[in-house]
Design a protein around this motif. Structure first.
Motif: not given
Length: 313
Positions: A10-32
């Motif tokens: 659960a702790e690691t999932w919370a970290f993943i969710e917090r990261t994704n709140s700043y860093y969307p999973p599809d970020t590689i489709d954005y410009t550099i």
């Protein structure tokens, strides 16, 4: 299909969710430029500050192509057994002196060693081998400046650069005393192991890896280039003692095992630890996730031990 609900706590999932709140999973489709803005903001949000007694100075050294910025961390109670040359992660397109600022400060604070963080050139503005050349400039500067051994340490892309430097400098009089590689990408076989089992892992996927490789090389096939893929080397003799620490839920994890096996088979010293239930990028979770906290302690201990020329594995 890998069941991450069971593997990740659960702790690691919370970290993943917090990261994704700043860093969307599809970020590689954005410009550099957009990716860098997102990544830098995320790193600022996770910034944990400096330990008491640690100070930093930002400077630069002359490289063959351009100046290479660096940040030097010093401890009020120094241990002069070694200095640490740190190479940051970020897929060779992201990161810099600020993205891993607190990580380097904590390594300095907990080991007493001087830590030098290297702001190597990034792709796509600077294709391979630009980052490798800057890392080589840094190790040559460190070997010529310090009267103590140099230890390599890096995460992800930085782990790749550390290994490439270790291979390139093993014949040097002042070669690195050791290397600590944190979830590095070393150019392993993408048809087996974690590349298959964890192809769709949270935080890093095989699609992400292909994107980063394409950007770093400009799309040119450089198979066999050991400065790009250290695992492509045919000779693993005389490498420095190496500790590899990987995350179980990461397509790159098998690279740590393969690199360990090659060094040991060549008569060298190498140890590999796969951290159960952790994901790529977990250094940022070292204050919030118990497993990441324990792993960071393992990293610190490895740096401290190798810096003294010891081997306890």
């Amino acid at each position: 299909m890998t069941d991450y609900i069971k593997l990740i706590d659960a702790e690691t999932w919370a970290f993943i969710e917090r990261t994704n709140s700043y860093y969307p999973p599809d970020t590689i489709d954005y410009t550099i430029a957009q990716q860098r803005e997102i990544y830098d903001r995320m790193c600022r949000e996770f910034f944990a500050g400096y330990p008491q007694g640690v100070t930093a100075e930002t400077t630069a050294i002359a490289g063959p192509a351009c100046d290479v910025p660096m940040r030097i961390y010093r401890n009020a109670k120094p241990d002069h057994a070694a200095m640490v040359l740190y190479l940051h992660g970020g897929g060779f397109i992201l990161g810099g002196l600020d993205s891993h600022d607190d990580v380097c400060a904590e390594l300095c604070g907990r080991t007493g060693y001087e830590v030098v963080s290297v702001d190597y050139r990034l792709a796509p503005e600077h294709l391979h081998p630009a980052a490798f050349e800057d890392a080589m400039s840094a190790i040559e500067w460190a070997a010529g400046t310090y009267d103590r051994p140099v230890l390599l340490c890096g995460d992800s892309a930085g782990g790749n650069l550390c290994a490439a430097v270790a291979h390139a400098t093993r014949g040097h009089a002042k070669k690195p005393i050791g290397q600590v590689l944190i979830y590095p990408g070393l150019g392993g076989d993408r048809a087996r192991g974690s590349y298959v089992t964890h192809a769709e892992a949270p935080m890093l996927t095989v699609r992400d890896l292909e994107f980063y490789k394409h950007i770093r090389t400009g799309g040119v096939d450089q198979t066999g280039d050991i400065t790009l893929y250290p695992l492509a080397d045919a000779d693993f003799a005389n490498l420095p003692p190496t500790v590899l620490i990987t995350a179980q839920c990461d397509p790159l994890s098998s690279d740590g095992e393969a690199y360990r096996d090659r060094i040991v088979a060549a008569g060298g010293r190498a140890a590999w630890f796969e951290e159960p239930g952790l994901v790529h990028g977990y250094l940022r979770a070292r204050h919030a996730v118990g497993r990441a906290r324990a792993s960071f302690t393992r990293i610190v201990d490895a740096v401290a031990t190798l810096g003294k020329g010891a081997w306890t594995w």
